[in-house]
Design an enzyme around this catalytic site. Structure first.
Site, PDB file in Angstrom:
ATOM      1  N   ARG A   1       1.109  -1.129   0.088  1.00 25.32           N
ATOM      2  CA  ARG A   1       0.135   0.174  -0.008  1.00 25.32           C
ATOM      3  C   ARG A   1       0.787   1.197  -0.116  1.00 25.32           C
ATOM      4  O   ARG A   1       0.415   2.176  -0.687  1.00 25.32           O
ATOM      5  CB  ARG A   1      -0.822  -0.120   1.206  1.00 25.32           C
TER       6      ARG A   1
ATOM      7  N   ASN B   1      -6.063  -2.605   1.973  1.00 22.77           N
ATOM      8  CA  ASN B   1      -6.054  -3.867   2.076  1.00 22.77           C
ATOM      9  C   ASN B   1      -7.569  -4.255   2.154  1.00 22.77           C
ATOM     10  O   ASN B   1      -8.372  -3.598   2.571  1.00 22.77           O
ATOM     11  CB  ASN B   1      -5.302  -4.181   3.108  1.00 22.77           C
TER      12      ASN B   1
END
EC number: 3.6.1.7
Length: 91
Positions: free
Chosen positions: A18, A36
């Site tokens: 990320r 996520n």
């Protein structure tokens, strides 16, 4: 302009994926977000210049050094387009 909504699978959580997407998207001037998913995938939405979005999606197939990407699925996006890029909480 192009919008991509991608789901990335493989070893993509706990490896800085990320953060990598956030840095890459910001450096390319893309709008969107990344988060996520509870099932172990990463979901992201990119919006911006067609070439930059296409390159970003291609680069998601590799990801950061510690990642092990096994698949990237690109789906149509019909939602709102945010301004800027952000990391969202896990869904």
């Amino acid at each position: 302009m192009l919008t991509a909504h991608v789901f990335i699978s493989g070893r993509v959580q706990g490896v800085g994926y990320r953060a990598w997407i956030n840095e890459e998207a910001l450096s390319r001037g893309l709008d969107g977000w990344v988060r996520n998913l509870a099932d172990g995938r990463v979901e992201a939405m990119f919006h911006g210049d067609r070439e930059k979005v296409e390159t970003m999606v291609d680069d998601c197939r590799i990801g950061p050094h510690a990642a092990g990407v096994s698949g990237v699925v690109n789906q149509c996006w019909s939602g709102d387009i945010p301004t800027g890029f952000s990391v969202r909480p896990t869904a």
